[in-house]
Structures are given as C-alpha cells and as structure tokens.
Design an enzyme around this catalytic site. Structure first.
Site, mmCIF file in Angstrom:
data_model
loop_
_atom_site.group_PDB
_atom_site.id
_atom_site.type_symbol
_atom_site.label_atom_id
_atom_site.label_comp_id
_atom_site.label_asym_id
_atom_site.label_seq_id
_atom_site.Cartn_x
_atom_site.Cartn_y
_atom_site.Cartn_z
ATOM 1 N N THR A 27 0.823 -1.206 0.000
ATOM 2 C CA THR A 27 0.000 0.000 0.000
ATOM 3 C C THR A 27 0.860 1.261 0.000
ATOM 4 O O THR A 27 1.973 1.255 0.536
ATOM 5 C CB THR A 27 -0.901 -0.013 1.258
ATOM 6 O OG1 THR A 27 -1.420 1.298 1.473
ATOM 7 C CG2 THR A 27 -0.126 -0.399 2.515
ATOM 8 N N ASP A 28 0.301 2.353 -0.546
ATOM 9 C CA ASP A 28 1.012 3.640 -0.485
ATOM 10 C C ASP A 28 1.048 4.191 0.944
ATOM 11 O O ASP A 28 1.755 5.161 1.214
ATOM 12 C CB ASP A 28 0.387 4.669 -1.443
ATOM 13 C CG ASP A 28 -1.051 5.043 -1.108
ATOM 14 O OD1 ASP A 28 -1.650 4.418 -0.207
ATOM 15 O OD2 ASP A 28 -1.584 5.981 -1.740
ATOM 16 N N GLU A 29 0.286 3.576 1.862
ATOM 17 C CA GLU A 29 0.282 4.076 3.245
ATOM 18 C C GLU A 29 1.628 3.867 3.941
ATOM 19 O O GLU A 29 1.890 4.475 4.973
ATOM 20 C CB GLU A 29 -0.849 3.420 4.047
ATOM 21 C CG GLU A 29 -2.183 3.747 3.420
ATOM 22 C CD GLU A 29 -3.396 3.391 4.270
ATOM 23 O OE1 GLU A 29 -3.281 3.345 5.501
ATOM 24 O OE2 GLU A 29 -4.456 3.180 3.679
ATOM 25 N N TYR A 38 -1.473 -0.685 11.100
ATOM 26 C CA TYR A 38 -1.686 -1.325 9.787
ATOM 27 C C TYR A 38 -0.537 -1.000 8.840
ATOM 28 O O TYR A 38 0.122 -1.901 8.297
ATOM 29 C CB TYR A 38 -3.016 -0.868 9.162
ATOM 30 C CG TYR A 38 -3.098 -1.163 7.678
ATOM 31 C CD1 TYR A 38 -3.144 -2.472 7.210
ATOM 32 C CD2 TYR A 38 -3.108 -0.126 6.734
ATOM 33 C CE1 TYR A 38 -3.193 -2.742 5.840
ATOM 34 C CE2 TYR A 38 -3.157 -0.393 5.362
ATOM 35 C CZ TYR A 38 -3.197 -1.702 4.924
ATOM 36 O OH TYR A 38 -3.235 -1.969 3.569
ATOM 37 N N LYS A 68 2.506 -3.342 7.207
ATOM 38 C CA LYS A 68 2.728 -3.510 5.769
ATOM 39 C C LYS A 68 4.162 -3.099 5.395
ATOM 40 O O LYS A 68 4.811 -3.762 4.590
ATOM 41 C CB LYS A 68 1.720 -2.694 4.960
ATOM 42 C CG LYS A 68 0.278 -3.158 5.064
ATOM 43 C CD LYS A 68 -0.001 -4.563 4.541
ATOM 44 C CE LYS A 68 0.102 -4.679 3.046
ATOM 45 N NZ LYS A 68 -0.403 -6.019 2.581
HETATM 46 P P1 NAD Z 1 -9.743 -7.476 2.700
HETATM 47 O O1 NAD Z 1 -9.701 -7.158 4.151
HETATM 48 O O2 NAD Z 1 -11.004 -7.206 1.932
HETATM 49 O O3 NAD Z 1 -9.407 -9.019 2.466
HETATM 50 C C1 NAD Z 1 -8.339 -9.662 3.105
HETATM 51 C C2 NAD Z 1 -8.471 -11.172 2.825
HETATM 52 O O4 NAD Z 1 -7.355 -11.823 3.442
HETATM 53 C C3 NAD Z 1 -9.737 -11.782 3.400
HETATM 54 O O5 NAD Z 1 -10.329 -12.648 2.458
HETATM 55 C C4 NAD Z 1 -9.234 -12.555 4.612
HETATM 56 O O6 NAD Z 1 -10.041 -13.695 4.954
HETATM 57 C C5 NAD Z 1 -7.837 -12.958 4.165
HETATM 58 N N1 NAD Z 1 -6.926 -13.202 5.289
HETATM 59 C C6 NAD Z 1 -6.716 -12.406 6.379
HETATM 60 N N2 NAD Z 1 -5.831 -12.992 7.211
HETATM 61 C C7 NAD Z 1 -5.457 -14.168 6.621
HETATM 62 C C8 NAD Z 1 -4.555 -15.204 6.990
HETATM 63 N N3 NAD Z 1 -3.857 -15.158 8.152
HETATM 64 N N4 NAD Z 1 -4.415 -16.263 6.154
HETATM 65 C C9 NAD Z 1 -5.121 -16.332 4.984
HETATM 66 N N5 NAD Z 1 -5.999 -15.374 4.602
HETATM 67 C C10 NAD Z 1 -6.163 -14.316 5.417
HETATM 68 O O7 NAD Z 1 -8.506 -6.716 2.067
HETATM 69 P P2 NAD Z 1 -8.374 -5.957 0.667
HETATM 70 O O8 NAD Z 1 -8.889 -4.590 0.815
HETATM 71 O O9 NAD Z 1 -8.871 -6.845 -0.399
HETATM 72 O O10 NAD Z 1 -6.775 -5.845 0.575
HETATM 73 C C11 NAD Z 1 -5.996 -6.875 -0.037
HETATM 74 C C12 NAD Z 1 -4.538 -6.500 0.011
HETATM 75 O O11 NAD Z 1 -4.348 -5.253 -0.676
HETATM 76 C C13 NAD Z 1 -3.970 -6.296 1.407
HETATM 77 O O12 NAD Z 1 -2.674 -6.815 1.435
HETATM 78 C C14 NAD Z 1 -3.967 -4.775 1.579
HETATM 79 O O13 NAD Z 1 -2.950 -4.381 2.483
HETATM 80 C C15 NAD Z 1 -3.665 -4.326 0.166
HETATM 81 N N6 NAD Z 1 -4.160 -3.000 -0.200
HETATM 82 C C16 NAD Z 1 -5.450 -2.649 0.008
HETATM 83 C C17 NAD Z 1 -5.903 -1.388 -0.382
HETATM 84 C C18 NAD Z 1 -7.343 -0.980 -0.204
HETATM 85 O O14 NAD Z 1 -7.690 0.173 -0.511
HETATM 86 N N7 NAD Z 1 -8.230 -1.832 0.251
HETATM 87 C C19 NAD Z 1 -5.009 -0.485 -0.973
HETATM 88 C C20 NAD Z 1 -3.675 -0.883 -1.171
HETATM 89 C C21 NAD Z 1 -3.270 -2.148 -0.789
HETATM 90 P P1 TYD Z 2 -10.347 4.194 4.754
HETATM 91 O O1 TYD Z 2 -11.337 3.751 3.732
HETATM 92 O O2 TYD Z 2 -10.400 3.581 6.116
HETATM 93 O O3 TYD Z 2 -8.919 4.024 4.085
HETATM 94 P P2 TYD Z 2 -7.454 4.503 4.627
HETATM 95 O O4 TYD Z 2 -7.562 4.984 6.014
HETATM 96 O O5 TYD Z 2 -6.698 3.221 4.546
HETATM 97 O O6 TYD Z 2 -7.007 5.552 3.668
HETATM 98 O O7 TYD Z 2 -10.483 5.776 4.942
HETATM 99 C C1 TYD Z 2 -10.335 6.653 3.846
HETATM 100 C C2 TYD Z 2 -10.408 8.065 4.387
HETATM 101 O O8 TYD Z 2 -11.728 8.292 4.904
HETATM 102 C C3 TYD Z 2 -9.477 8.308 5.556
HETATM 103 O O9 TYD Z 2 -8.974 9.648 5.476
HETATM 104 C C4 TYD Z 2 -10.353 8.169 6.771
HETATM 105 C C5 TYD Z 2 -11.696 8.649 6.287
HETATM 106 N N1 TYD Z 2 -12.871 8.030 6.944
HETATM 107 C C6 TYD Z 2 -13.867 8.829 7.529
HETATM 108 O O10 TYD Z 2 -13.789 10.069 7.513
HETATM 109 N N2 TYD Z 2 -14.919 8.222 8.140
HETATM 110 C C7 TYD Z 2 -15.044 6.859 8.201
HETATM 111 O O11 TYD Z 2 -16.020 6.357 8.800
HETATM 112 C C8 TYD Z 2 -14.022 6.058 7.584
HETATM 113 C C9 TYD Z 2 -14.103 4.560 7.616
HETATM 114 C C10 TYD Z 2 -12.968 6.678 6.966
#
Ligand code: NAD
Ligand code: TYD
Length: 336
Positions: A125-127, A150, A154
């Site tokens: 992630t970019d975070e 988190y 990562k």
């Molecule tokens: P999500 O929370 O929707 O899904 C995570 C999945 O991983 C779930 O299906 C869960 O059951 C599985 N999981 C969790 N712990 C596990 C374990 N110990 N063993 C096997 N499976 C396990 O997450 P997402 O939003 O789909 O994110 C997927 C990946 O992308 C992550 O690595 C996250 O850090 C990265 N990512 C997410 C975002 C975003 O905006 N959501 C952005 C950048 C990167």
């Molecule tokens: P989020 O979807 O949790 O992603 P991330 O924190 O990983 O970027 O949140 C996106 C942005 O929205 C973040 O600045 C936090 C804000 N946010 C709210 O203002 N209210 C909410 O209830 C949530 C979940 C997020």
C-alpha cells in the site's frame, strides 16, 4: 500454469481471481484464504464448479500447510493479497495485523523459498510512505514513515519480502497501491460505508474536518496493474500503483450523496482518527514505463458502477453487516 493467490476471498483478491479467470490470465488459481470477517465465499460465487479454481481454507501463518500446498501445486507464481487491511481495526487491536501481515508474510516467504517458487508478488500500500506534504508525490524511493499499526505492519512485510530477494534471490516484486474502491468492498472502508449508510438514511461519520486527501483507484485497474507487475516487473522491484485522482474525503462523500439523491445533512463530523494521515500522493511512472499499464476507469464512472452494485446487492450488504460488523461499528463509532 497455476498461480497461488492468498486472500482471494477478500475485496481485491476476489476481484483479481474473478478477472484473471474471466480473461484467461492463467490456467488455474489456487486460492488460500482464512475466511476472517473480511473473507467471503459469496465473492467467488461465479466460480462455483469451475475446475480452474481451487479454494483452500487455511491460514498463511501455518507454514507447514503452505509448504505442503506449494509442493502439491507447484505454482508458477504467488500473488499475496492476504492481510488484515483496515486502519481503524489496527487502532482498536493491532495484534492480528502483526500476526498476519508480518508473521504470515514471513511464513509464506519461507515456504516459497523452500519450494523454489519463481515469482512472488507482495501486494502492499502507499500508506507505507505515511502522510505526504503538498505538493510532493512519493516515488518508490521515498522514505517509509508509516503512521498506523496497519501501515507499519505492511512496511515491515515489504522490507522483509525485499530482503528475500536481496539475500536469497527469491524473485520478489512489491506493489504499493493507493486507496481502492469498487464492488464487494467490505463496508468498513470509506466509500462502501458511506454508500450503505446513506442508502439506510443513517449518519455518515466524517473524521475531523474531512479534508484528508486520498488517491482513488478502481479495483479492476489495481488488479490489471498487479498482473502487469507480475509479468513485466523486475525481481526486487517496487511499483507504485495510483489512480491519479486525489480528492478530499468530504468531496467523495458529497458525490455519493448527490448520486443517491440524499441530503448533505447526513454528513456528521466525528472525532478524528488518531495518527490520521492527511494526504497520500504517489507517482506511478515506473510501472507505466515498465509495462504500459494505465489506470483506465475515471473516478466518476467507477463510483457510478460501485453505487449501482451496492444498490443491486442489498442481500450481500445485509449479510456482511450482520453479526461481527455491528460489534465493530459500536466499538469504532459509539463514543466519537
Ligand atoms: P480485505 O480485508 O477485503 O481481504 C483480506 C483477505 O485476506 C480476506 O479474504 C481474509 O479472509 C484474508 N486473510 C486475512 N488474514 C489471513 C490469513 N492469516 N491467512 C489467509 N488469509 C487471510 O482486504 P483488501 O482490501 O482486499 O486488501 C488486499 C490486500 O491489498 C492487502 O494486502 C492490503 O494491504 C492491500 N491494499 C489494500 C488497499 C485498499 O484500498 N483496500 C489499498 C492498497 C493495498
Ligand atoms: P479508509 O477507507 O479507512 O482508508 P485509509 O484509512 O486506509 O485511507 O479511509 C479513507 C479516508 O476516509 C481516511 O482519510 C479516513 C476517512 N474516513 C472517515 O472520515 N470516516 C469513516 O467512517 C471512515 C471509515 C474513513
């Protein structure tokens, strides 16, 4: 050719599995997922009975199990999505983040090394860069300054993965994507939470002044970028993946309310998130140059598709919001 995908029952992982098999990116996918609160087999319903998809219910922290699976399946690549992924949950309880994101990635890397896997794509992630001051944009050499448990977990797993290339020559690629949105996203993240609350005429909790900036990436654009990095990326390479669409949270929520015909008065300012990153901004030139990948879905179009999906899939939303979700919502929002 078989790929092992971890976390393929979650939001992005399931989008990747569906798209990869629909478009024939590989012959077969073995999908290893623990089915935590975020994992949902409904996300894979279209693959039921499809011999190209094998679902394995298991934990990436279980190294023996992972190694046995790698020896049995001999995948050409591992695409590692599995993680605990929500910042607010990492503030309420960081332990699972360290166990899965750091410990689980370690266990996968060790198993991959022992099995001689030839491609390991670690989805990050970019975070990991932390908050980026205006007008900068982080490229892949930007220092890592994660703010939340988190993003720290990562960053730790990114560095561990890269060390396996430097030290052991395990061909690792790391991708760092910006905020994703799209169908099947668990309604704890900003966009699906705001859509589903607005559909129920419930308050929309805005953290602090709501002027924090995120760069929105449609989930299918992310999946295509992961494929591009897997196929065209250099071992040991890091690739940012951005949507090139930076917006303050308030603006995103206003667009959702307008699209749904709901009043702006549903927005409710609540206490800010501790350690809240003000702005994310990355450059994506490296992946574009290496592979020709571009983000294709404009935010307006992606948001419209996403809103339509949540309107048409109220059963999915109702089921994921029952049980554990209510307890989480209480804990995170009750006293803000
Ligand atoms: P999500 O929370 O929707 O899904 C995570 C999945 O991983 C779930 O299906 C869960 O059951 C599985 N999981 C969790 N712990 C596990 C374990 N110990 N063993 C096997 N499976 C396990 O997450 P997402 O939003 O789909 O994110 C997927 C990946 O992308 C992550 O690595 C996250 O850090 C990265 N990512 C997410 C975002 C975003 O905006 N959501 C952005 C950048 C990167
Ligand atoms: P989020 O979807 O949790 O992603 P991330 O924190 O990983 O970027 O949140 C996106 C942005 O929205 C973040 O600045 C936090 C804000 N946010 C709210 O203002 N209210 C909410 O209830 C949530 C979940 C997020």
């Amino acid at each position: 050719m078989t790929w092992l995908v971890t976390g393929g029952a979650g939001f992005i992982g399931s989008a990747f599995v569906r798209l990869a098999l629909r478009e024939g990116w590989t012959d077969r996918i073995v999908n290893l997922d623990k089915l935590t609160y975020a994992g949902n087999l409904e996300n894979l319903a279209e693959l039921e009975g499809d011999p190209r998809h094998r679902f394995v219910h298991g934990d990436i922290c279980d190294r023996e199990r992972v190694l046995a699976l790698l020896k049995e399946e001999r995948p050409a690549a591992i695409v590692h999505f599995a993680a605990e992924s929500h910042v607010d949950r990492s503030i309420l309880g960081p332990e699972a983040f360290i166990e899965t994101n750091v410990g689980g990635t370690f266990s996968l890397l060790e198993a991959a090394r022992e099995a001689g896997v030839e491609r390991f794509l670690h989805v990050s992630t970019d975070e990991v860069y932390g908050s980026i001051p205006e007008p900068d944009e982080a490229d892949e050499s930007w220092p890592l300054r994660p703010s939340s448990p988190y993003s720290a977990s990562k960053a730790g797993s990114d560095l561990l993965a890269l060390s396996y290339w430097i030290t052991f020559r395990l061909p690792v690629i790391v991708t760092r994507a910006s905020n994703n949105y799209g169908p099947y996203q668990f309604p704890e993240k900003l966009i699906p939470l705001m859509i589903s609350n607005a559909l129920e005429d419930r308050p929309l909790p805005i953290y602090g002044d709501g002027m924090q900036v995120r760069d929105w990436l449609f989930v299918e654009d992310h999946c295509r970028a992961v494929r591009a990095a897997l196929e065209k990326g250099a071992p040991g390479g890091i690739y940012n993946i951005g949507g090139s669409r930076a917006l303050p949270n308030r603006r995103v929520v206003e667009m959702i309310l307008d699209a749904l015909g709901k009043p702006r008065s549903l927005m409710t300012q609540v206490a800010d998130r501790p350690g809240h990153d003000r702005r994310y901004a990355i450059t994506t030139a490296r992946l574009e140059q290496a592979s020709g990948w571009r983000a294709l879905v404009p935010f307006e179009e992606g948001l419209e598709r996403t809103i339509r999906w949540y309107r048409e899939n109220t059963g999915w939303v109702a089921r994921v919001k029952s049980g554990e979700y209510q307890r989480y919502y209480e804990r995170n929002y009750a006293n803000r």
